[in-house]
Enzyme design. Structure first.
Site, short mmCIF file in Angstrom:
data_model
loop_
_atom_site.label_atom_id
_atom_site.label_comp_id
_atom_site.label_asym_id
_atom_site.label_seq_id
_atom_site.Cartn_x
_atom_site.Cartn_y
_atom_site.Cartn_z
N LYS A 35 31.01 28.52 40.94
CA LYS A 35 31.92 29.07 41.95
C LYS A 35 31.79 30.59 41.96
O LYS A 35 31.13 31.17 41.09
CB LYS A 35 33.35 28.65 41.63
CG LYS A 35 33.82 29.16 40.28
CD LYS A 35 34.95 28.33 39.73
CE LYS A 35 35.39 28.90 38.39
NZ LYS A 35 36.20 27.95 37.63
N ARG A 130 49.11 24.46 37.11
CA ARG A 130 48.41 25.11 38.22
C ARG A 130 48.05 24.04 39.24
O ARG A 130 48.71 23.90 40.25
CB ARG A 130 47.18 25.86 37.67
CG ARG A 130 46.72 27.00 38.51
CD ARG A 130 45.58 27.75 37.85
NE ARG A 130 44.41 26.92 37.59
CZ ARG A 130 43.24 27.38 37.16
NH1 ARG A 130 43.10 28.69 36.92
NH2 ARG A 130 42.23 26.59 36.94
N TYR A 266 37.29 63.27 37.64
CA TYR A 266 38.58 63.40 38.34
C TYR A 266 39.73 63.49 37.34
O TYR A 266 39.78 62.74 36.36
CB TYR A 266 38.82 62.19 39.25
CG TYR A 266 38.05 62.23 40.54
CD1 TYR A 266 38.26 63.23 41.48
CD2 TYR A 266 37.11 61.24 40.83
CE1 TYR A 266 37.57 63.25 42.68
CE2 TYR A 266 36.41 61.25 42.03
CZ TYR A 266 36.64 62.27 42.95
OH TYR A 266 35.95 62.28 44.13
N MET A 316 33.96 56.55 42.39
CA MET A 316 33.52 55.47 43.28
C MET A 316 32.04 55.16 43.10
O MET A 316 31.63 54.01 43.04
CB MET A 316 33.81 55.86 44.73
CG MET A 316 33.47 54.75 45.72
SD MET A 316 33.74 55.26 47.43
CE MET A 316 35.52 55.31 47.52
C1 PLP Z 1 35.81 27.60 36.46
C2 PLP Z 1 36.17 26.30 35.89
C3 PLP Z 1 35.55 25.81 34.74
C4 PLP Z 1 34.58 26.64 33.92
O1 PLP Z 1 35.33 27.56 33.16
P1 PLP Z 1 34.60 28.50 32.07
O2 PLP Z 1 35.69 29.05 31.26
O3 PLP Z 1 33.88 29.55 32.85
O4 PLP Z 1 33.67 27.62 31.34
C5 PLP Z 1 35.86 24.54 34.33
N1 PLP Z 1 36.77 23.79 34.99
C6 PLP Z 1 37.41 24.24 36.09
C7 PLP Z 1 38.40 23.37 36.77
C8 PLP Z 1 37.14 25.50 36.57
O5 PLP Z 1 37.79 25.94 37.64
#
Ligand code: PLP
Length: 375
Positions: A35, A130, A266, A316
């Site tokens: 993702k 969640r 800065y 930046m």
């Molecule tokens: C992103 C994600 C993972 C992988 O998590 P990592 O900590 O990067 O290994 C596994 N399960 C779900 C549901 C996720 O959203």
């Protein structure tokens, strides 16, 4: 000439890191999380490495489409499932495995005109609060899905909130696992529980007996594939045998000799308190490239492969580094913000820790303006 900044994506490192995961859980299949554009690496760029997994997990339908365009015929898990009813048409067309985490998704699936049944991953909320069905609601959700002609196979899933806990895996995930196991015991189907931290920590000896349950049928490994530690600072990427898949590098584009009492950047937050002049290198990398603005003076950086520190505030498009440990460095010298320079490795986790965040955030935040080259 373009600015000298670039990100090198090492697909061989991704393959090697996935092999590390397999050594930790040889009896499980491996789903790699890709993702957020493969955690900022670029889904297309990372794909030759990701292919070493048995399945790929994504969030957005366009990421799934990209994988099919790349001719990936293996499993694709849609990690949060669908966002609106017509998404199921795409799930059917692309042969995706959607997660089902709420009743609204079951309602939409029930109205979906499917040619063939989908494999779905029913998610239980094991305490993270969640996504997912409450443990007591899982059985009736399963029964509803089981009655749908749109469903071909039901697998079971949960996500662990504390697999990276300081006290170790069993302490972090024990109660979540107990919930998952007790409320799924009567249900058939494959299971997936582990993220990267759980995958790496699940070796029998170290895991306090929870290893097999955590590894289950499918591991879901994300950050480990990209060579960062999921449990930093308790364990480091090098300690896990992981290699960085992303190297962010640039060059020194100016050198300043700062007199005692002089300030850098800065706000003048860094003041040179030594006696002689201080050689300061100005690097073509700033927060608009994805480098964290909150990285304070002292954040580690490599100049010509020598470890030194940043000075003052990140701007930046530029940041400043102390050239004292690398006296021969100057205009045009190589600067590695994180990743690999020859035999030297600067872990993204160390840079992140200095900036008060985690390696995940830095890799995901790499800006689109930074060109990626794939090796
Ligand atoms: C992103 C994600 C993972 C992988 O998590 P990592 O900590 O990067 O290994 C596994 N399960 C779900 C549901 C996720 O959203």
């Amino acid at each position: 000439m373009p600015r000298p900044i670039s990100a090198r994506i090492d697909t061989g490192a991704i393959r090697d890191n996935l092999a590390v995961a397999r050594r930790h859980a040889p009896d499980s299949r491996l789903m790699v999380a890709a993702k957020a554009d493969a955690y900022g690496h670029g889904l297309r760029a990372a794909f030759p490495g990701l292919m070493a997994a048995d399945g790929i997990a994504v969030l957005d339908l366009h990421e799934a489409q990209t994988l099919r365009d790349l001719d990936w015929r293996g499993p694709i898990l849609l990690i949060e499932g669908t966002f609106e009813p017509r998404d199921y048409e795409i799930c059917s067309r692309l042969h995706l495995w959607p997660v089902i985490h709420c009743t609204e998704q079951i309602d939409a699936l029930a109205a979906h005109k499917a040619r063939e049944g989908l494999r779905v991953f029913l998610k239980m909320n094991s305490g993270m609060n969640r996504l997912g069905f409450a443990p007591q609601a899982l059985g009736s959700a399963w029964a509803r899905l089981d009655a749908l002609t749109q469903v071909d196979e039901i697998s079971l899933m949960t996500h662990l909130a504390c697999a990276d806990a300081a006290g170790g895996l069993a302490q972090g995930v024990g109660s979540a696992l107990t919930l998952f196991e007790s409320f799924t015991a009567h249900l058939p189907g494959e299971r997936t529980v582990a993220n990267s931290a759980a995958t790496l920590r699940a070796d029998a000896a170290a895991s306090g007996g929870v290893g097999a349950a955590v590894q289950a049928d499918w591991m879901r490994a994300g950050v480990l594939a990209y060579g960062a530690s999921p449990s930093h600072p308790h364990e480091t990427a090098t300690g896990w045998g992981l290699r960085p898949a992303m190297t962010l590098f640039s060059q020194i584009i100016a050198v300043q000799d700062v007199a005692p009492g002089g300030r850098v950047g800065y706000g003048g937050t860094f003041e040179h308190s030594g006696s002689g002049p201080l050689r300061v290198g100005i690097v073509a990398c700033g927060y608009a490239d994805g480098y964290p603005r909150h990285a304070p003076t002292g954040t580690p950086v490599l100049v010509d492969g020598v470890r030194t520190r940043t000075l003052g505030r990140v701007s930046m498009d530029m940041l400043a580094v102390d050239l004292t440990p690398a006296p021969q460095a100057g205009y045009g010298s190589r600067v590695t913000l994180w990743g690999v320079d020859g035999a030297q490795v600067l872990s993204i986790d160390d840079v992140a820790a200095s900036a008060g965040t985690i390696g995940y955030e830095l890799m995901c935040a790499l800006a689109p303006r930074v060109p990626r080259t794939v090796v």
